[in-house]
Scaffold this active site. Structure first.
Site, PDB file in Angstrom:
ATOM      1  N   GLN A 552      -4.720  -9.265  -3.766  1.00 18.46           N
ATOM      2  CA  GLN A 552      -3.647  -8.279  -3.703  1.00 18.46           C
ATOM      3  C   GLN A 552      -2.852  -8.229  -5.003  1.00 18.46           C
ATOM      4  O   GLN A 552      -2.358  -7.178  -5.392  1.00 18.46           O
ATOM      5  CB  GLN A 552      -2.701  -8.602  -2.542  1.00 18.46           C
ATOM      6  N   CYS A 553      -2.727  -9.366  -5.675  1.00 16.28           N
ATOM      7  CA  CYS A 553      -1.978  -9.442  -6.921  1.00 16.28           C
ATOM      8  C   CYS A 553      -2.919  -9.236  -8.106  1.00 16.28           C
ATOM      9  O   CYS A 553      -4.121  -9.494  -8.021  1.00 16.28           O
ATOM     10  CB  CYS A 553      -1.274 -10.791  -7.066  1.00 16.28           C
TER      11      CYS A 553
END
Length: 718
Positions: A552-553
Site C-alpha cells: 500500500q505504501c
C-alpha cells in the site's frame, strides 16, 4: 602651455550595496553615526563613450575583500545619518576638509608613496529611508588645491610620443596592472631600459629616491622616468580627477618643477592602448614651506563634491523601493543563475517562458516536494498542489516541504502545507493548495452524495488542468493517474509522469493530443508519442484492494524520488524551450536537434539505483489507449461526468470503448487455438516416438511447437 583641467570622478553603486547598508543599519549600526571604513574600485578607462566609474557593491564593506583584476582598491569613509535633516545640515565643508587633511598628512609623512591609493580617498554621506528604501547620498572626492594653477603642454598619444618604445611602455604597464603583482596601486613609475636591458620597468612610487640618486642600476636615467597614472577619464587629452593629488605629491615630496605624466587607458580587450593613452609634460607649482608642516591647519584646501545628474552640487536620490524590499531581492537572486546561463552556456535560453509556465502538481508527497523545489530553482512563479491526504509523522524526513509541526493534531492538509512552505521559501511564488480526491476507475461512489462530490471534484480538476500550462502526475497509484492523463490530452496540455519503485524510476512526457476527424475517429497517429497508459492492454482498476502494508505504501530508496523529481522538471524545461512544445519530437526523429537551447527532448527516462544506470527510451501512441486515444478523449468532451462515472463504476467500459475487449477476445481465441494445435502436435509426436521406441519428447524439424503471442506481437518493449 595651457591650464591643466581634470575630468571629475564618476561613481556607481549597486543595489546590493544599499541592501547591505540597510542590513547593517538595522542590525549593527543602530543609532550610531560614527564614520565607517569602506572601499571602492576604479580602473583605467576602456570606452571612449563613458568614463571608468568608482564602483561600490556589497563587498565594499569587507575589509579583506579579494583584489580584483584590472581595477584599483581605494579607501573611503561612509557617514550614514539617522535623519534626512541631519544629512542635509551636516558641515560638508568640514567633512571634506577633514579627509583632505588626511591626504595631505599622508603626502607629508611619505605614507602616500608607500600606499598610493591613499591619494584617492573618498567620502560618502548617506541617509536611508528603510521603510520605502529611498536613499539620499553624496560622494566627495577630496582634491587638494595647489598654491598656483597647474599647466601642461599639449598631450600626445603614447604611440606618437614614444613611437618604437610605445609598445614596450604599454607592455610594462600591462604587467603592473595584471593580478599577482606586489602592488595594485593606481600610480607607478616607468623607468627606461638601463644596464643592457631592453624593456621598460614598472616600479612603485617609493622607488623614486633610488632612481633620482642614480642607484639601482638607473644612473642617468631619472630624466626619462615617466609618472604613470591609471586614468578613469574618457575625455581626449583630459586626465581624470585622481591625478590632482598625485601631482601635488610630486611637487611636495620630490621637489620637481616638471614631470612627464603618462595617463594610461585601455582598449576594450583590457590591454593598455597606446593610441588612447597619452603623454604630457606638466609644469608644477612651488609649494610654500608653511605647507610642509605636519599641522593640519597649514595644509591646502580640499574641494571635490560630486555634482548630481543635473550638474548641480546637490545630493543624489536613489529610489530602490521596487528592488530593495527583501521579496524583490530574493526574486533577483533566484533569477540570477538563470540569467547567467545565457552568458555562455545557453545564450538562446528563454527564461521568461519557463518562469511564466503555470504548473499543476497532482500529488504533494515525496515526488511532489522534489518537483516543487526544482521548479522554484527554474524560476517558476505559479505552482498549484492537489492532494487529499494529511501530513503524517513519517513524511517530513522524506518530503522536504513539511516539518514536525505539520504532523501535529492529526496532520495538516498536505496541499495547503506544501503551498505555504513554498511561499516561506520564496515569497514571490504564487502557490495554492487544493484539497481534492481524484475520481479513479474501480473506486465507485457508494451513495448518491458521494457521486455528487465526485462530479464536483471532476469539474474542479478539469478547471485546474485547463488553467495551467503543465501537469505533473505524481500520485501513488496507477488508476489515480488515468483521469489527469485524459484531461491533459483533452486540453492539449504538457503532461509529465514521474513514478518510482523500490530502486527504479520512470520519468516520461505524454505526447500531444490525438488528431481526430469530424466524427471523432482517430486519424493516423504514428508520429505521436504515447502516454503513461499506451503500453496497457487492460483498463486501470483498483490496485489497492487486498494489499499488504508494504504494497500500500510507496517503498523506495530515499534518494530515488529527488532524482526522479528533478528529472521531471528538467524534462519539462526541455519541452518548454523547444519550438514545438508538447509536440516536440524525440531525439530519434528530431531533424533539428539544435532547435532547443537545452538539446533534444527525450520521451521517457528509465533508471535504476541497483546498477546506477539510466536509459532514454521512446514509444508511439497506441490507437486503443485507455487514456489518450481519440475515442476516449472525444467521449469525455461529449459526455463529461456521465462518461467518467461509467468508467469509475466499471473500468471494463473503457475496454469496450477503445476496442481492447475485442482485442482481448481475439488474443484469447488465438491463444486457445494455439494451445489446441500444440496439444495435438504433442499427442501426434508422442505416438511416433512410442512407435520408434524413443523415450524423450521433441518437436519434429520445422515445427516451432505453437504458442501464439496473444496480443503482444505488435508491441515494442519499452
Amino acid at each position: 602651455m595651457d591650464l591643466l583641467k581634470f575630468n571629475p570622478q564618476q561613481s556607481c553603486t549597486t543595489a546590493d550595496f544599499w541592501a547591505e547598508l540597510a542590513e547593517r543599519k538595522l542590525n549593527t549600526y543602530h543609532l550610531s553615526e560614527t564614520p565607517v571604513h569602506i572601499q571602492a574600485w576604479y580602473g583605467p578607462c576602456r570606452y571612449a563613450e563613458v568614463p571608468s566609474q568608482l564602483q561600490l557593491d556589497v563587498s565594499s564593506f569587507q575589509a579583506d575583500a579579494i583584489a580584483r583584476q584590472g581595477v584599483h582598491s581605494v579607501p573611503g569613509q561612509l557617514c550614514n545619518f539617522n535623519t534626512v535633516e541631519s544629512f542635509k545640515n551636516c558641515d560638508k565643508t568640514h567633512i571634506l576638509q577633514r579627509e583632505g587633511a588626511r591626504i595631505w598628512s599622508d603626502i607629508i609623512s611619505g605614507a602616500a608613496e608607500e600606499r598610493p591609493e591613499l591619494l584617492s580617498r573618498f567620502v560618502l554621506l548617506s541617509h536611508g529611508d528603510l521603510k520605502h528604501y529611498v536613499f539620499h547620498y553624496w560622494f566627495g572626492f577630496p582634491a587638494l588645491k595647489p598654491p598656483a594653477p597647474i599647466i601642461a603642454a599639449a598631450p600626445r598619444s603614447l604611440a606618437s610620443a614614444l613611437q618604437e618604445e610605445a609598445a614596450l611602455v604599454a607592455s610594462a604597464c600591462d604587467e603592473w596592472l595584471r593580478p599577482g603583482q606586489v602592488s595594485n596601486a593606481p600610480f607607478w613609475l616607468l623607468a627606461p631600459p638601463a644596464g643592457g636591458e631592453s624593456s621598460w620597468r614598472a616600479l612603485p612610487l617609493s622607488a623614486w629616491q633610488q632612481l633620482s640618486s642614480g642607484t639601482g642600476g638607473s644612473a642617468g636615467a631619472a630624466g626619462r622616468v615617466l609618472l604613470a597614472a591609471s586614468d578613469p577619464s574618457n575625455m581626449p587629452g583630459v586626465p581624470g580627477w585622481p591625478l590632482r593629488n598625485l601631482l601635488l605629491l610630486v611637487a611636495t615630496r620630490w621637489h620637481l618643477e616638471q614631470v612627464q605624466v603618462l595617463c594610461v587607458r585601455e582598449s576594450r580587450t583590457g590591454r593598455v592602448d597606446p593610441e588612447s593613452s597619452f603623454l604630457m609634460e606638466v609644469q608644477l607649482p612651488d609649494i610654500p614651506e608653511a605647507w610642509r608642516s605636519q599641522s593640519d591647519a597649514a595644509g591646502p584646501e580640499a574641494v571635490g563634491w560630486q555634482a548630481n545628474a543635473q550638474g548641480k552640487l546637490l545630493p543624489k536620490v536613489m529610489d530602490l523601493g521596487p528592488v530593495m524590499s527583501p521579496h524583490q531581492l530574493a526574486e533577483q537572486a533566484v533569477d540570477l543563475n538563470l540569467r547567467l546561463m545565457r552568458w555562455r552556456a545557453a545564450p538562446s535560453l528563454d527564461t521568461a517562458r519557463m518562469s511564466g509556465t503555470k504548473c499543476l502538481l497532482l500529488g504533494a508527497g515525496t515526488l511532489g516536494c522534489a518537483v516543487a523545489r526544482t521548479l522554484l530553482a527554474w524560476g517558476v512563479r505559479h505552482i498549484t498542489f492537489v492532494d487529499s491526504s494529511t501530513v503524517s509523522f513519517s513524511n517530513p524526513v522524506r518530503q522536504s516541504l513539511y516539518s514536525f509541526n505539520d504532523c501535529l493534531n492529526g496532520g495538516r492538509p498536505k496541499a495547503v502545507a506544501a503551498s505555504e512552505a513554498l511561499e516561506a521559501i520564496f515569497p514571490s511564488v504564487v502557490s495554492e493548495g487544493v484539497e481534492l480526491s481524484i475520481p479513479m476507475p474501480g473506486h465507485p461512489p457508494v451513495t448518491e452524495q458521494q457521486a455528487d462530490i465526485m462530479r464536483q471534484e471532476l469539474a474542479r480538476l478539469d478547471a485546474l488542468v485547463s488553467s495551467h500550462d503543465a501537469v505533473f502526475l505524481l500520485t501513488d497509484t496507477r488508476e489515480s493517474r488515468w483521469l489527469p492523463a485524459v484531461l491533459a490530452a483533452a486540453h492539449g496540455k504538457v503532461a509529465v509522469t514521474s513514478a518510482v519503485g523500490f530502486d527504479t524510476f520512470l520519468v516520461m512526457r505524454h505526447g500531444g493530443p490525438p488528431p481526430c476527424d469530424a466524427d471523432g475517429r482517430s486519424q493516423d497517429a504514428s508520429h505521436r508519442l504515447g502516454c503513461y497508459f499506451c503500453n496497457d492492454v487492460v483498463a486501470p482498476v483498483n490496485s489497492t484492494r487486498d494489499r499488504t502494508l508494504d504494497q500500500q505504501c510507496t517503498v523506495a530508496r530515499p534518494g530515488l524520488a529527488p532524482v526522479a523529481g528533478a528529472l521531471a522538471v528538467e524534462l519539462l524545461a526541455a519541452v518548454v524551450q523547444h519550438p514545438q512544445g508538447v509536440n516536440a519530437p524525440p531525439p530519434s526523429s528530431d531533424t533539428n536537434p539544435d532547435a532547443s537551447p537545452l538539446g533534444p527532448v527525450p520521451h521517457m527516462i528509465r533508471g535504476q539505483l541497483s546498477g546506477f544506470s539510466q536509459v532514454c527510451m521512446e514509444g508511439r501512441a497506441f490507437s486503443q489507449c485507455t487514456a489518450c486515444s481519440a475515442a476516449v478523449v472525444q467521449q469525455y468532451k461529449e459526455h463529461g461526468w456521465d462518461f467518467i462515472h461509467s468508467v469509475i463504476k466499471s473500468p471494463a467500459a473503457l475496454e469496450q470503448l477503445t476496442g481492447l475487449a475485442q482485442l482481448q477476445e481475439e488474443a484469447a481465441a488465438r491463444w486457445a487455438e494455439d494451445e489446441d494445435e500444440e496439444a495435438q502436435g504433442v499427442e501426434k509426436t508422442g505416438a511416433v516416438q512410442k512407435q520408434e521406441g524413443e523415450g524423450s519428447a521433441g518437436a519434429p524439424p520445422g515445427d516451432e511447437g505453437g504458442g501464439g503471442s496473444g496480443g503482444d506481437e505488435d508491441w515494442t518493449e519499452l
